[in-house]
Design an enzyme around this catalytic site. Sequence first.
Site: not given
Ligand code: UD1
Length: 442
Positions: A19-20, A116, A121, A309, A401
Site C-alpha cells: 500500500k505505502n 488522524c 501528524r 504498523d 483502506r
Molecule cells: C508512513 C506510513 C504509515 C506508517 C508511518 C511510520 C505511508 C502512506 N504511511 O506515514 O503507514 O505508520 O510511515 O512508519 O507511507 N512527523 C513530524 N513532522 C513531519 C512528518 C512526520 O513530526 O513533517 C512525525 C509524525 O507525526 C510521526 C512520526 O514523525 O509521529 C513518523 O511519521 P512519518 O514517518 O512521517 O509517517 P508517515 O509518512 O505519515
Amino acid sequence: MQVWGGHQLQGHVRISGAKNAALVIMAGALLCSGDCRIRNVPLLADVERMSQVLSALGIILKRHGDTGEILDINASEILTSKAPYELVTQLRASFFAIGPILARLGIAQMPLPGGCAIGARPVDLHVRGLQAMGAEVQIEHGICNAYVPGRNGRLQGAKIYLDSPSVGATETLMMAATLADGETIIENAAREPEVVDLANFCNAMGAEIHGAGTSTITIVGVSQLHSIDYTIIPDRIETGTFLVAGAITRSEFTLSPVAPDHLFPVIAKMREMGITIIEEGADCLRILRAEKLKATDIETLPYPGFPTDMQAPFMALLALAEGDSLINESVFENRLRHASELNRLGADIRVKGNTAFVRGVPILSGAPVIGTDLRASAALVLAGLAAEGQTTIQGLHHLDRGYDRFDLKLQQLGAKIFRVAAPSPDVELLTNNSNSPVSVSH
Ligand code: UD1
C-alpha cells in the site's frame, strides 16, 4: 464483519503489492511527462482515493489486469496545481504529491492533511525541506501554498537534515529533488523499503538517486524523466498481519510473494515467541503451527526497527501469550486505542502513556468491538479469529483502506469470517471486476 473464532487456517495466501509503496509511487508518476505502467497495485480504498486526487489534477489513469493490479498513469499534462480539499484530508499520503507537483510546475497548493486517529501528524519536515530547496511556502486557511520564485521555477539542490526520519518527508523531498537544479543530500532519511521502492521507480525513469535504504540519500537533479513499466514490492505489513493470523490460530500455511528481509524485526520477534517461520525459496514463507506462545517486549521504531504498523496486530497476539509483555509505541502518540477493545474480548491490557502492559490470558471470548484505525481493525479481526464464539467488528472502512480483500483471503484460508455491511463503495466497484485474489492448496 462477523468472525467465528477457533478455526484453523490452511493453504496458501497471495500477498498483494505494498500500500505505502503504491500510494507514493502514484505520486511519483507525476514527475514523468510520459506513460507510467505500475504493476502489482493492491485493490484498496486508499489507492482509489489517490487515483481520485490525481485525476482531479488532470492526470489520466486507467486500471486493468485480471485483478485490476495494473495502473497506467499519464501525467503529460498537470492541469491544476491545486489539490482538492475533500480528498487530501481523507488521505495523508496524497499530501506527498506536493513534492512532484512543485518540481513539475514550480507551484503547488495542497490542503493540509490534518491529524488522524493515531496522532497529530504534522508536515513541518516536508515544508522545511522544500524551503531549503528554495520554495516559498505559506500556510493559510488550511492550505499549504508553495511556489518557486525566479524565472525558471526550478527547485535548487540543498543539504537537508530531517529532525526525525519521517517516511513521508523523505519521499516528498526525494521526489522534489529528482527534477531540481543540482545535488540534494537528505540526512537522517527514512530507510523503509517503500522509500527504496520509490527511489528504484524514479531511477528506472532516469532519476539519479543514491543511497536510498541508508540514512543519507543523495539526489542529482535531472531535467526530465522517461516512461516506465514498474512492479511494486509485496506488502510487508499485510505479510506480517497474515503471519500473526497463522500464529494466533495455531495454523500452518504459506504466504507469497513476500520479501522476508523487509520483515526481519517481525519475524525475529515471532521466533522469540516460539513461532516457527520457514523461508521456502526467495519469496515464500511458511508458518508452522505454534504449540505455545511466549510473551515478549516490543518497541516500535523507524525501519529497520519494529514497524508501528505491526504494533496493533502484535498486541492481539501477545494478549494470548504466556506471561507479561510490554509494548512501547514510540512513533505515534496515540496509537494504543485498540487495547480497550481487545480487553472487551477478554484480554488483560493496561495502558499508561505510550506503553501497554499485556498480561497474557489463555482464551479470548467473542464480543462486539469497534476498529478505530486501519491496523487496529485488523488486530480485532485477528483476535476474533482466536476468540471463542462470535466477534462483530465495526469500522470496516478502515480495513478496506489498507487490506486488499482481507476477509476474502482469510475465508479462502478457511476462516469463518463474513462481511455483513457492504464494502467501501470504491472497493466494491473494483471488486466486481476482479477475480479471486488467492489460491488455496490444502
Ligand atoms: C508512513 C506510513 C504509515 C506508517 C508511518 C511510520 C505511508 C502512506 N504511511 O506515514 O503507514 O505508520 O510511515 O512508519 O507511507 N512527523 C513530524 N513532522 C513531519 C512528518 C512526520 O513530526 O513533517 C512525525 C509524525 O507525526 C510521526 C512520526 O514523525 O509521529 C513518523 O511519521 P512519518 O514517518 O512521517 O509517517 P508517515 O509518512 O505519515
